[in-house]
Write a protein that holds these residues in place. Sequence first.
Motif, short mmCIF file in Angstrom:
data_model
loop_
_atom_site.label_atom_id
_atom_site.label_comp_id
_atom_site.label_asym_id
_atom_site.label_seq_id
_atom_site.Cartn_x
_atom_site.Cartn_y
_atom_site.Cartn_z
N GLU A 106 42.58 44.62 36.71
CA GLU A 106 43.20 45.74 36.00
C GLU A 106 43.93 45.30 34.74
O GLU A 106 44.24 46.13 33.89
CB GLU A 106 44.16 46.46 36.94
CG GLU A 106 43.49 47.03 38.18
CD GLU A 106 44.49 47.64 39.15
OE1 GLU A 106 45.70 47.45 38.93
OE2 GLU A 106 44.07 48.28 40.12
N PHE A 107 44.23 43.98 34.64
CA PHE A 107 45.00 43.49 33.50
C PHE A 107 44.38 42.20 32.97
O PHE A 107 43.81 41.41 33.73
CB PHE A 107 46.46 43.22 33.89
CG PHE A 107 47.20 44.44 34.36
CD1 PHE A 107 47.89 45.24 33.46
CD2 PHE A 107 47.21 44.78 35.71
CE1 PHE A 107 48.58 46.36 33.89
CE2 PHE A 107 47.88 45.92 36.15
CZ PHE A 107 48.56 46.71 35.24
N LEU A 108 44.50 42.00 31.68
CA LEU A 108 44.10 40.76 31.03
C LEU A 108 45.23 40.30 30.11
O LEU A 108 45.98 41.13 29.57
CB LEU A 108 42.83 40.95 30.19
CG LEU A 108 41.48 40.96 30.92
CD1 LEU A 108 40.36 41.17 29.90
CD2 LEU A 108 41.26 39.67 31.69
N ALA A 122 31.72 45.54 44.87
CA ALA A 122 33.05 45.03 45.22
C ALA A 122 34.11 45.67 44.32
O ALA A 122 35.20 46.03 44.78
CB ALA A 122 33.07 43.50 45.08
N TRP A 123 33.78 45.81 43.03
CA TRP A 123 34.71 46.48 42.11
C TRP A 123 34.97 47.92 42.56
O TRP A 123 36.11 48.41 42.49
CB TRP A 123 34.09 46.47 40.71
CG TRP A 123 34.83 47.33 39.71
CD1 TRP A 123 35.91 46.96 38.97
CD2 TRP A 123 34.54 48.69 39.37
NE1 TRP A 123 36.31 48.02 38.17
CE2 TRP A 123 35.49 49.09 38.39
CE3 TRP A 123 33.58 49.62 39.78
CZ2 TRP A 123 35.49 50.37 37.84
CZ3 TRP A 123 33.59 50.89 39.22
CH2 TRP A 123 34.53 51.25 38.26
N LYS A 124 33.94 48.58 43.06
CA LYS A 124 34.05 49.98 43.47
C LYS A 124 35.07 50.16 44.59
O LYS A 124 35.76 51.19 44.66
CB LYS A 124 32.68 50.48 43.92
CG LYS A 124 32.63 51.94 44.36
CD LYS A 124 32.87 52.89 43.21
CE LYS A 124 32.69 54.34 43.63
NZ LYS A 124 32.97 55.27 42.52
N VAL A 143 34.41 43.35 33.09
CA VAL A 143 35.29 42.18 33.18
C VAL A 143 35.28 41.62 34.59
O VAL A 143 35.17 40.40 34.80
CB VAL A 143 36.72 42.55 32.75
CG1 VAL A 143 37.68 41.38 32.98
CG2 VAL A 143 36.75 42.97 31.29
N THR A 144 35.38 42.51 35.58
CA THR A 144 35.38 42.07 36.98
C THR A 144 34.04 41.45 37.36
O THR A 144 33.99 40.41 38.03
CB THR A 144 35.69 43.26 37.91
OG1 THR A 144 36.94 43.83 37.55
CG2 THR A 144 35.74 42.81 39.36
#
Length: 351
Positions: free
Chosen positions: A134-136, A126-128, A154-155
């Motif tokens: 993209e942000f934290l 799914a990340w692919k 992280v994802t």
Amino acid sequence: MLQPYHLLAFILSAIVVLITTPIVKRIGLHSGRVDLPGGRKVHQQPMVRLGGVSIFLGTLVALLTVWASGGFIDAAGDALDPVAEYEIWGVTIGGLVFFLIGLLDDLFGLSAISRLVMQSVAAGLAWKVGVDIEFLTIPFFGLVQLPGLLSLPVTVVWLVGMANAINWIDGLDGLAAGVSGIAAVVMLVVSLFMNQPAAALVAAALAGGALGFLRYNFNPAQIFMGDGGAYYMGFTLAGVGVIGLVKGVTTAAVLLPYLILAVPILDMSAVILLRMRQGLSPFVADKRHLHHRLLQAGFSHRFTVLFIYALTLWVGSLALAFSGMPSGIVYALGSTALLSYTGWRALRHAR
């Protein structure tokens, strides 16, 4: 802005769930696919635990119907660009894979490690295709962009963690379905406010399926959703949070999905920490969850579920206010009053 196709998805998903759940129940009873009472379980008789099949079918039928009639739609009413389409398909197909993993566990039983490995692979795929964080927001540093491959772990932790968090709170009749339904409705509203109607469409379909399932799952339950339903709803909620909310490059946007899903997140985190402090495996089931503790304090099954509903609604309304929605503060005050009332009732009961 709410569009007719959002309402159509919500209603159609609920109708499909209402129609198919009794059928799934009969099939489960005839095939012997039931969850037996005993141990840490609170039900007193064998229960079919394949209700997730109905939730998945309802959500999928609703989405496919809307997409077949109008395709993917963006904030301007036009077709989505290919990147955004990949994100939506990533959530949809990823949800299918998580559902199948849970269904396999319901039918045949899988080890915790094998489930975790399969879920991590599915989340990585799914990340692919663009379902990526993209942000934290990091204390004392503010909003931080995740470079390159750092976004992957992280994802994966977020997607896999939320799927399991919803599964872990599925310990009382109607609890996981109600919490997921409330969270999906809040995500629907916030996604629309942030001009993300495609993500809102997925949230609307999931909300209809989850809330429709309560017809058969609220105490006293007639059927359980099982791991298939819990994994599917948890992953889909997490995915909608990524593509509908976290894509906004603001501190508020990044924090919204974590706030909306704060109840299952904090419950899971607290249980893991308590187990690890005692030298136990995080995967060993016990009665440390919030709903178990409320039951042990003497509260009724229904009151415990309704109190956690109120808690979920409260954090959801805080997310509405935090998003900058003009009426968000009104919802926040209203839900605070509701939570205060249920808390007052709880204290009276405890005395």
